[in-house]
Design a protein around this motif. Sequence first.
Motif, PDB file in Angstrom:
ATOM      1  N   GLY A  71      68.518  31.352  39.784  1.00  0.00           N
ATOM      2  CA  GLY A  71      68.669  30.141  38.998  1.00  0.00           C
ATOM      3  C   GLY A  71      67.545  29.146  39.183  1.00  0.00           C
ATOM      4  N   PHE A  72      66.796  29.287  40.282  1.00  0.00           N
ATOM      5  CA  PHE A  72      65.667  28.385  40.525  1.00  0.00           C
ATOM      6  C   PHE A  72      64.458  28.735  39.661  1.00  0.00           C
ATOM      7  CE2 PHE A  72      67.168  27.780  45.180  1.00  0.00           C
ATOM      8  CZ  PHE A  72      68.034  26.776  44.783  1.00  0.00           C
ATOM      9  N   ASP A  73      64.384  29.977  39.199  1.00  0.00           N
ATOM     10  CA  ASP A  73      63.197  30.461  38.495  1.00  0.00           C
ATOM     11  C   ASP A  73      63.323  30.171  37.003  1.00  0.00           C
ATOM     12  OD1 ASP A  73      60.873  31.665  37.766  1.00  0.00           O
ATOM     13  OD2 ASP A  73      61.465  33.704  38.304  1.00  0.00           O
ATOM     14  N   GLN A  74      62.835  28.998  36.605  1.00  0.00           N
ATOM     15  CA  GLN A  74      62.912  28.593  35.209  1.00  0.00           C
ATOM     16  C   GLN A  74      61.544  28.565  34.525  1.00  0.00           C
ATOM     17  OE1 GLN A  74      65.878  28.023  33.663  1.00  0.00           O
ATOM     18  NE2 GLN A  74      66.868  28.625  35.587  1.00  0.00           N
ATOM     19  N   GLY A  75      60.568  29.231  35.143  1.00  0.00           N
ATOM     20  CA  GLY A  75      59.251  29.314  34.522  1.00  0.00           C
ATOM     21  C   GLY A  75      58.211  28.365  35.073  1.00  0.00           C
ATOM     22  N   GLY A 115      48.607  35.387  35.155  1.00  0.00           N
ATOM     23  CA  GLY A 115      47.345  34.687  35.361  1.00  0.00           C
ATOM     24  C   GLY A 115      47.469  33.286  35.903  1.00  0.00           C
ATOM     25  N   GLN A 116      48.660  32.876  36.320  1.00  0.00           N
ATOM     26  CA  GLN A 116      48.806  31.521  36.872  1.00  0.00           C
ATOM     27  C   GLN A 116      48.131  31.382  38.224  1.00  0.00           C
ATOM     28  OE1 GLN A 116      52.824  29.598  36.407  1.00  0.00           O
ATOM     29  NE2 GLN A 116      53.391  31.669  35.740  1.00  0.00           N
ATOM     30  N   ILE A 117      48.142  32.477  39.005  1.00  0.00           N
ATOM     31  CA  ILE A 117      47.464  32.479  40.296  1.00  0.00           C
ATOM     32  C   ILE A 117      46.642  33.757  40.415  1.00  0.00           C
ATOM     33  CG2 ILE A 117      49.202  31.051  41.450  1.00  0.00           C
ATOM     34  CD1 ILE A 117      50.346  33.577  42.731  1.00  0.00           C
ATOM     35  N   SER A 118      45.679  33.747  41.326  1.00  0.00           N
ATOM     36  CA  SER A 118      44.807  34.904  41.521  1.00  0.00           C
ATOM     37  C   SER A 118      45.564  36.046  42.187  1.00  0.00           C
ATOM     38  CB  SER A 118      43.620  34.518  42.401  1.00  0.00           C
ATOM     39  OG  SER A 118      42.873  33.486  41.806  1.00  0.00           O
ATOM     40  N   PRO A 119      45.109  37.275  41.960  1.00  0.00           N
ATOM     41  CA  PRO A 119      45.711  38.414  42.672  1.00  0.00           C
ATOM     42  C   PRO A 119      45.636  38.195  44.185  1.00  0.00           C
ATOM     43  CG  PRO A 119      44.319  39.190  40.889  1.00  0.00           C
ATOM     44  CD  PRO A 119      44.083  37.719  40.992  1.00  0.00           C
ATOM     45  N   THR A 120      46.719  38.443  44.855  1.00  0.00           N
ATOM     46  CA  THR A 120      46.789  38.250  46.295  1.00  0.00           C
ATOM     47  C   THR A 120      47.932  39.074  46.854  1.00  0.00           C
ATOM     48  OG1 THR A 120      46.844  36.554  48.041  1.00  0.00           O
ATOM     49  CG2 THR A 120      48.380  36.276  46.209  1.00  0.00           C
ATOM     50  N   ASP A 121      48.032  39.145  48.163  1.00  0.00           N
ATOM     51  CA  ASP A 121      49.165  39.812  48.795  1.00  0.00           C
ATOM     52  C   ASP A 121      50.348  38.849  48.720  1.00  0.00           C
ATOM     53  OD1 ASP A 121      51.106  40.619  50.800  1.00  0.00           O
ATOM     54  OD2 ASP A 121      49.587  41.963  51.606  1.00  0.00           O
ATOM     55  N   SER A 122      51.285  39.132  47.834  1.00  0.00           N
ATOM     56  CA  SER A 122      52.374  38.183  47.596  1.00  0.00           C
ATOM     57  C   SER A 122      53.282  38.042  48.812  1.00  0.00           C
ATOM     58  CB  SER A 122      53.197  38.606  46.375  1.00  0.00           C
ATOM     59  OG  SER A 122      53.749  39.899  46.561  1.00  0.00           O
ATOM     60  N   ALA A 141      53.746  35.374  38.680  1.00  0.00           N
ATOM     61  CA  ALA A 141      52.698  34.388  38.409  1.00  0.00           C
ATOM     62  C   ALA A 141      51.327  35.050  38.393  1.00  0.00           C
ATOM     63  CB  ALA A 141      52.740  33.281  39.463  1.00  0.00           C
ATOM     64  N   ILE A 142      51.120  36.060  39.250  1.00  0.00           N
ATOM     65  CA  ILE A 142      49.873  36.818  39.234  1.00  0.00           C
ATOM     66  C   ILE A 142      49.741  37.564  37.907  1.00  0.00           C
ATOM     67  CG2 ILE A 142      48.659  38.780  40.258  1.00  0.00           C
ATOM     68  CD1 ILE A 142      49.935  37.914  42.967  1.00  0.00           C
ATOM     69  N   ALA A 143      50.830  38.178  37.461  1.00  0.00           N
ATOM     70  CA  ALA A 143      50.805  38.976  36.233  1.00  0.00           C
ATOM     71  C   ALA A 143      50.471  38.136  35.006  1.00  0.00           C
ATOM     72  CB  ALA A 143      52.148  39.672  36.041  1.00  0.00           C
TER      73      ALA A 143
END
Length: 216
Positions: A83-87, A153-160, A149-151
């Motif tokens: 429920g926290f994940d609203q975009g 493009g909001q953030i750079s590829p990283t070890d999530s 968020a990586i997918a």
Amino acid sequence: MRRGAGRPTTEQAEARHEELLDAALDLFLEHGFELTTIEMIAARINMTKRTVYARYADKPSLFRGAVQRAIERQIVPQDVLAGFDQGDLAATLESVARLRIGQVMTPNGLRLQRIINTESYRFPEIFTANFEQSAKPVLDFVAGVLDRAIATGQISPTDSGFAASAFMSMVVGGQVRAIVSGRVPARAELDRRINFTVRLLLDGLRPRGDERKEAP
């Protein structure tokens, strides 16, 4: 109120069991594992030692049972996390941080953290159990949010996974240590710290230069 005679109902028996575990955790925290006795715990809630031993073979078993119940109270249902994940990435992370910090500020959360801090050297399994059952599902949720968020493009590829651990350490860990030691921040100050550290983390993860052009 005097308890009625006869065999207790299932609900009454479970309520007494919960009283036992609450009393045990309180006394283990107040006096430490070594100095706390089954007699002390039973006397706290006017229960016979025989009744205690009918459920737990010895003091370590009772200790583990009390801690396990406290851990279970800290488990966050997956639908609550979802429920926290609203975009909004920052808002999602801030909500997770407030939830985890708020849990530690409850009586159960404080007792659990303090008992882990003082007794995990003797019972290392309680630290592991708390991580696996309470903390790891939240870390996995945060890692999943970061993967999405990586997918996009909001953030750079990283070890999530590493990024999620850094998030919990930066945003939650420091506040938890202060709260457990008795330094509880005012709500406005807590919000300011959460907002600042979430944005600091995300600023370090956002694409820069050519990364933005390559984002899907």
